[in-house]
Design a protein around this motif. Structure first.
Motif, short mmCIF file in Angstrom:
data_model
loop_
_atom_site.label_atom_id
_atom_site.label_comp_id
_atom_site.label_asym_id
_atom_site.label_seq_id
_atom_site.Cartn_x
_atom_site.Cartn_y
_atom_site.Cartn_z
N ARG A 5 21.49 -4.36 21.38
CA ARG A 5 22.48 -3.80 20.46
C ARG A 5 22.41 -2.27 20.46
O ARG A 5 23.42 -1.59 20.46
N ARG A 8 24.09 -0.97 23.36
CA ARG A 8 25.55 -1.00 23.25
C ARG A 8 26.06 0.12 22.36
O ARG A 8 27.10 0.70 22.61
N VAL A 9 25.30 0.43 21.30
CA VAL A 9 25.69 1.56 20.44
C VAL A 9 25.66 2.85 21.26
O VAL A 9 26.58 3.67 21.20
N ALA A 12 28.58 3.03 23.58
CA ALA A 12 29.82 3.33 22.87
C ALA A 12 29.89 4.81 22.51
O ALA A 12 30.95 5.44 22.61
N ALA A 17 32.05 10.20 23.28
CA ALA A 17 31.71 11.60 23.53
C ALA A 17 32.35 12.09 24.82
O ALA A 17 32.75 13.25 24.92
N ARG A 18 32.49 11.21 25.77
CA ARG A 18 33.08 11.60 27.05
C ARG A 18 34.54 12.02 26.88
O ARG A 18 35.08 12.76 27.69
N PHE A 25 28.90 13.01 20.24
CA PHE A 25 27.86 13.65 21.05
C PHE A 25 26.68 14.05 20.17
O PHE A 25 25.52 13.96 20.58
N GLY A 26 26.98 14.49 18.93
CA GLY A 26 25.91 14.81 17.99
C GLY A 26 25.03 13.60 17.73
O GLY A 26 23.80 13.71 17.67
N LEU B 31 24.36 21.48 18.74
CA LEU B 31 25.68 21.09 18.22
C LEU B 31 26.56 22.31 18.02
O LEU B 31 27.78 22.26 18.22
N GLN B 39 34.50 20.80 27.80
CA GLN B 39 34.11 19.79 28.78
C GLN B 39 34.90 20.00 30.07
O GLN B 39 36.00 20.55 30.05
N ALA B 417 29.54 -3.80 16.54
CA ALA B 417 28.30 -3.06 16.29
C ALA B 417 28.06 -2.01 17.36
O ALA B 417 27.38 -1.01 17.10
N SER B 418 28.60 -2.22 18.56
CA SER B 418 28.37 -1.25 19.62
C SER B 418 29.03 0.08 19.29
O SER B 418 28.71 1.10 19.88
N LYS B 419 29.98 0.06 18.36
CA LYS B 419 30.62 1.31 17.93
C LYS B 419 30.28 1.62 16.47
O LYS B 419 30.96 2.44 15.85
#
Lengths: 191, 453
Positions: A5, A8-9, A12, A17-18, A25-26, B31, B39, B417-419
Motif C-alpha cells: 500500500r 502504491r501511495v 500515486a 508530482a510528474r 512533490f512535497g 520546497l 519542470q 488508498a494509493s492516492k
C-alpha cells in the motif's frame, strides 16, 4: 521496506508530482527524504554536505520528473541522482580530509558488531580515505542491503565494477581495523 | 583472550550509525526551491504523428465505444453468490478513475454510538486521532499531538493510544472517549526503560503493550499492565512473552473474558507474521495459523484476526506470501483450544481484517489484490454460508470493516488508498444504505465503533 500500500501511495504521488503538482512533490520529499539523508551522510560523512547533496538531488528530480518513464522506478532513479550529487559535493569540498576526530583509545576487546571508540575512529578515518565511489558501493550494499546487481543498477555501473569497488573498500576498512588492533592500548602507551 | 572479531560485521555496524532524518529546514529549503524551478517540458509522440483526419476520427470512435462499454460492464450490479465461497464482483476490478459512489452520501440519524479513528495529515506527515458521532457531525480531535495505535475499551468509554514524542518514540496515553478530560501519559514503569506501544485493552481495563528495546532485542515482547479495574493506571506490570530471533509480538485482542490474548509475532516493522494465543498467566501458548501462511495486521488494514463472542473460537484470514504474493488465501474459523481450523472461504487475492460480529452471526473480511482500488468487503456466516459483498453499493476500494455494537452495520473505508483518497462509510450488513461518514479524503487508521454516545 515499504508494504504494497505504501508503494502504491508513493507511486500515486510520483504520478501527480510528474504533472507539476508541488504539494505532491512535497509529500514525496517527506516520504523519501529521510532515506536520502541517511544515504548521503554515510557517503559524505558530513551532515552539511549531505543536506546540500539531498537538496541538489531533489531539485534535479523535480526538474527531470516528467522524463521518468517507469513510475515504479522512482526511488532507484532518485538514488542515482543523489549519488551524482554526492560525487559533486565531494569534488566541491575537500574539507573532510582534515576534519578527522581524534578520540581516546580504549581496549579493543568487545563482541562482534559492538563498536568500540577505537573502532569508530579507525573506521571513520578509513572511510574518509576511501574514494567516494567506493563509499557509495559500501553504503548501498551494507546499509540498504541491496544485492550487487541492484547496487550496480542504482549506481549505473557494471556489476563487475560494483564488485571490485566493494572488494577494495572492504579490504581498506579491514586494514584500518587491523591497524587499530596493532595500536597499543592506553595501558601500553608511554605516559 | 578475546575471540577474533568479524570485520565485516563491524563495518556494517559502523555504516548503520549516523543521522537518518532530513531536517525540516532542509525540506523547507527544497520546497521553496522547487516553486522557482520549472519542470522539463515533455512532448509526447502524438505530436509527431502524421495521421489523416478520418483515421483520427476512427480511433476516437473506437476509444469512446471502448470506454463506454467498460464503464457499463464495470457498473453492472453484482450477481449474488450461491456458493459457500465468495465469487467476487467485477465492480471491484475497476480502475481508480471509476470510483464513483452510486449512492447519495447522506448522514443518517439512526446510527448510534461514537466512532474513533486516526487520520493521516499529509502536510504534517503524521497521524491524528478524532471522534465523531456515528450519526454524523463535526469530528473532534482527541489529542493535539501526533498519535497512533488507537484502541477503544470494550465498554467504549476509554481509549488508549500512543503519542509520538521526541522523534519516533511512542508514549502510551489514555483518556475518556466521551468527555474532554485531558489524556494521562504513561511512561515506562520505573526501572523498565522500554518502548511501549498499546495494543489491546480488556473488559477489566487490563492493558497489553508491544514492548521493545532498540539496544537489546532480547527484551522485546508483550508486557501487561493488569489490575487497572479502578481506572487506567499502571497496575502490576509484567512481561508476558519472550521472543527469539529479534521478532516483535504485537497484541491484537483480549478474549471476551479477558483470560487470553491473541497476538501477531512478526519481524520488527513487518505487518505479516504468525498468529498466536496465550493465557495471561503465560500458559497455553499456541500458534493458530499454519506455515507457510501468514496473517496480516497493520494500521490501515487492522487486525487479520478477531475473537468470537463465545471466546472459544476466533476468525482469521491468512495467505501464503509465496510466488504470486498472495497464494492459498483463506478465511478460517479456529477452535482456540485445539488450534484446529476450518477454511470457510478461499477468495482470490489477499484476505485481511477478519472481524467477528458482536452478536456472533457474521464474519466480515476484506479481499484485495495489488491492483489499485481492488478491495472489497464481504460478510458471511461462520459456517461459510450467505456471503454478501457489502461494499458493492458504495464504490471500489472498500476495505477493512469494523462492526457496529448491534451488529447491524459496518464501518468501512472506501476510495483509492494509493492516492490517499479514502473516506469512512457506514453501510448496512446487507450492503444497503451506504452513508458517507467523513468528508476529508486521506488515509484512515485504527478506527473503531464505540456504543457510547
Amino acid at each position: 521496506m515499504r508494504d504494497g500500500r505504501e508503494e502504491r501511495v508513493l507511486r500515486a504521488l510520483v504520478e501527480v508530482a510528474r504533472q507539476g503538482d508541488e504539494e505532491a512533490f512535497g509529500a514525496l520529499v517527506r516520504s523519501v527524504g529521510d532515506g536520502c539523508m541517511a544515504i548521503a551522510y554515510r557517503i559524505l560523512r558530513d551532515v552539511d554536505q549531505a543536506e546540500d547533496a539531498v537538496q541538489t538531488a531533489f531539485i534535479a528530480a523535480w526538474r527531470e520528473l516528467p522524463t521518468l518513464r517507469d513510475l515504479d522506478r522512482f526511488e532507484p532513479w532518485l538514488h542515482r541522482m543523489l549519488v551524482n550529487a554526492c560525487y559533486a559535493e565531494a569534488r566541491r569540498s575537500k574539507r573532510w580530509a582534515t576534519n578527522v576526530r581524534v578520540l581516546g583509545v580504549e581496549s579493543t576487546s568487545a563482541p562482534d558488531d559492538v563498536l568500540t571508540v577505537n573502532d569508530r575512529d579507525q573506521l571513520e578515518r578509513g572511510m574518509r580515505r576511501l574514494p567516494v565511489d567506493q563509499r557509495a558501493v559500501l553504503v548501498f550494499r551494507y546499509y540498504l542491503e541491496l544485492t550487487l546487481p541492484e547496487v550496480a543498477d542504482r549506481l549505473a555501473i557494471p556489476v563487475g565494477t560494483a564488485k571490485s569497488r566493494l572488494h577494495y573498500a572492504s579490504v581498506a576498512l579491514r586494514s584500518a581495523l587491523e591497524a587499530d588492533a596493532r595500536t597499543p592500548t592506553a595501558q601500553e602507551r608511554p605516559a | 583472550m578475546s575471540a577474533p572479531r568479524d570485520p565485516e560485521r563491524l563495518v556494517r555496524a559502523f555504516i548503520d550509525e549516523g543521522p537518518t532524518e532530513l531536517p525540516d529546514r532542509a525540506v523547507a529549503s527544497i520546497l521553496s526551491e522547487i516553486t522557482r524551478t520549472h519542470q522539463r517540458a515533455m512532448f509526447g509522440p502524438w505530436r509527431t504523428l502524421s495521421m489523416s483526419r478520418p483515421a483520427l476520427a476512427a480511433i476516437l470512435i473506437v476509444a469512446v465505444v471502448s470506454i463506454g462499454g467498460l464503464a457499463l460492464w464495470a457498473t453492472r450490479p453484482a450477481l449474488p453468490s450461491s456458493a459457500s465461497q465468495p465469487t467476487h464482483s467485477p465492480t471491484a476490478m475497476t480502475s481508480p478513475s471509476q470510483i464513483l459512489p452510486s449512492a447519495s452520501p447522506t448522514f443518517r440519524g439512526s446510527a448510534v454510538g461514537t466512532i474513533a479513528y486516526g487520520r493521516y495529515d499529509a502536510a504534517e506527515a503524521a497521524d491524528h486521532l478524532y471522534a465523531v458521532a456515528a450519526a454524523g457531525g463535526v469530528p473532534r480531535q482527541l489529542d493535539s499531538r501526533p498519535s497512533c495505535c488507537l484502541t477503544v475499551s470494550p465498554d467504549g468509554r476509554s481509549i488508549v493510544y500512543g503519542v509520538t514524542v521526541s522523534g519516533s518514540r511512542i508514549q502510551p496515553a489514555a483518556r475518556s472517549l466521551t468527555n474532554d478530560t485531558p489524556a494521562s501519559l504513561f511512561d515506562s514503569p520505573a526501572g523498565v526503560n522500554l518502548n511501549l506501544a498499546p495494543g489491546a485493552i480488556s473488559s477489566k481495563l487490563d492493558l497489553a503493550f508491544s514492548g521493545w528495546d532498540e539496544r537489546d532485542e532480547t527484551r522485546n515482547g508483550i508486557y501487561l499492565s493488569i489490575g487497572n479495574g479502578g481506572g487506567l493506571i499502571w497496575g502490576n506490570f509484567e512481561r508476558l512473552t519472550t521472543n527469539t530471533d529479534g521478532l516483535l509480538d504485537v497484541p491484537l485482542g483480549f478474549s471476551p473474558d479477558g483470560s487470553k490474548l491473541m497476538f501477531l509475532r512478526a519481524a520488527p516493522g513487518a505487518e505479516r507474521g504468525d498468529l498466536y494465543v496465550i493465557g495471561l498467566d503465560g500458559s497455553g501458548l499456541r500458534q493458530l495459523n499454519r506455515a507457510p501462511s501468514v496473517v496480516q495486521a497493520s494500521a490501515l488494514f487492522g487486525a487479520g484476526a478477531s475473537w468470537a463472542p463465545d471466546g472459544r473460537r476466533a476468525a482469521f484470514t491468512a495467505f501464503d506470501p509465496g510466488a504470486a504474493g498472495c497464494d492459498a488465501t483463506g478465511v478460517f474459523v479456529v477452535d482456540v483450544a485445539s488450534s484446529i481450523s476450518d477454511a470457510i472461504a478461499d477468495p482470490d487475492g489477499c484476505a485481511t481484517s477478519a472481524r467477528w460480529s458482536p452478536d456472533g452471526t457474521w464474519i466480515a473480511f476484506e479481499r484485495a489484490t495489488n491492483a489499485p482500488g481492488d478491495h472489497d468487503v464481504w460478510v458471511m456466516h461462520p459456517d461459510g454460508s450467505g456471503p454478501v459483498n457489502v461494499g458493492a453499493s458504495i464504490a471500489t476500494g472498500v476495505c477493512c470493516a469494523q462492526w457496529s455494537p448491534d451488529s447491524s452495520r459496518l464501518l468501512v473505508q472506501a476510495g483509492d488508498a494509493s492516492k490517499a483518497d479514502v473516506n469512512l462509510w457506514i453501510v448496512d450488513v446487507d450492503g444497503s444504505h451506504p452513508a458517507l461518514l467523513t468528508s476529508v479524503t486521506s488515509l484512515y487508521k485504527w478506527y473503531a465503533w464505540s456504543p457510547e454516545q
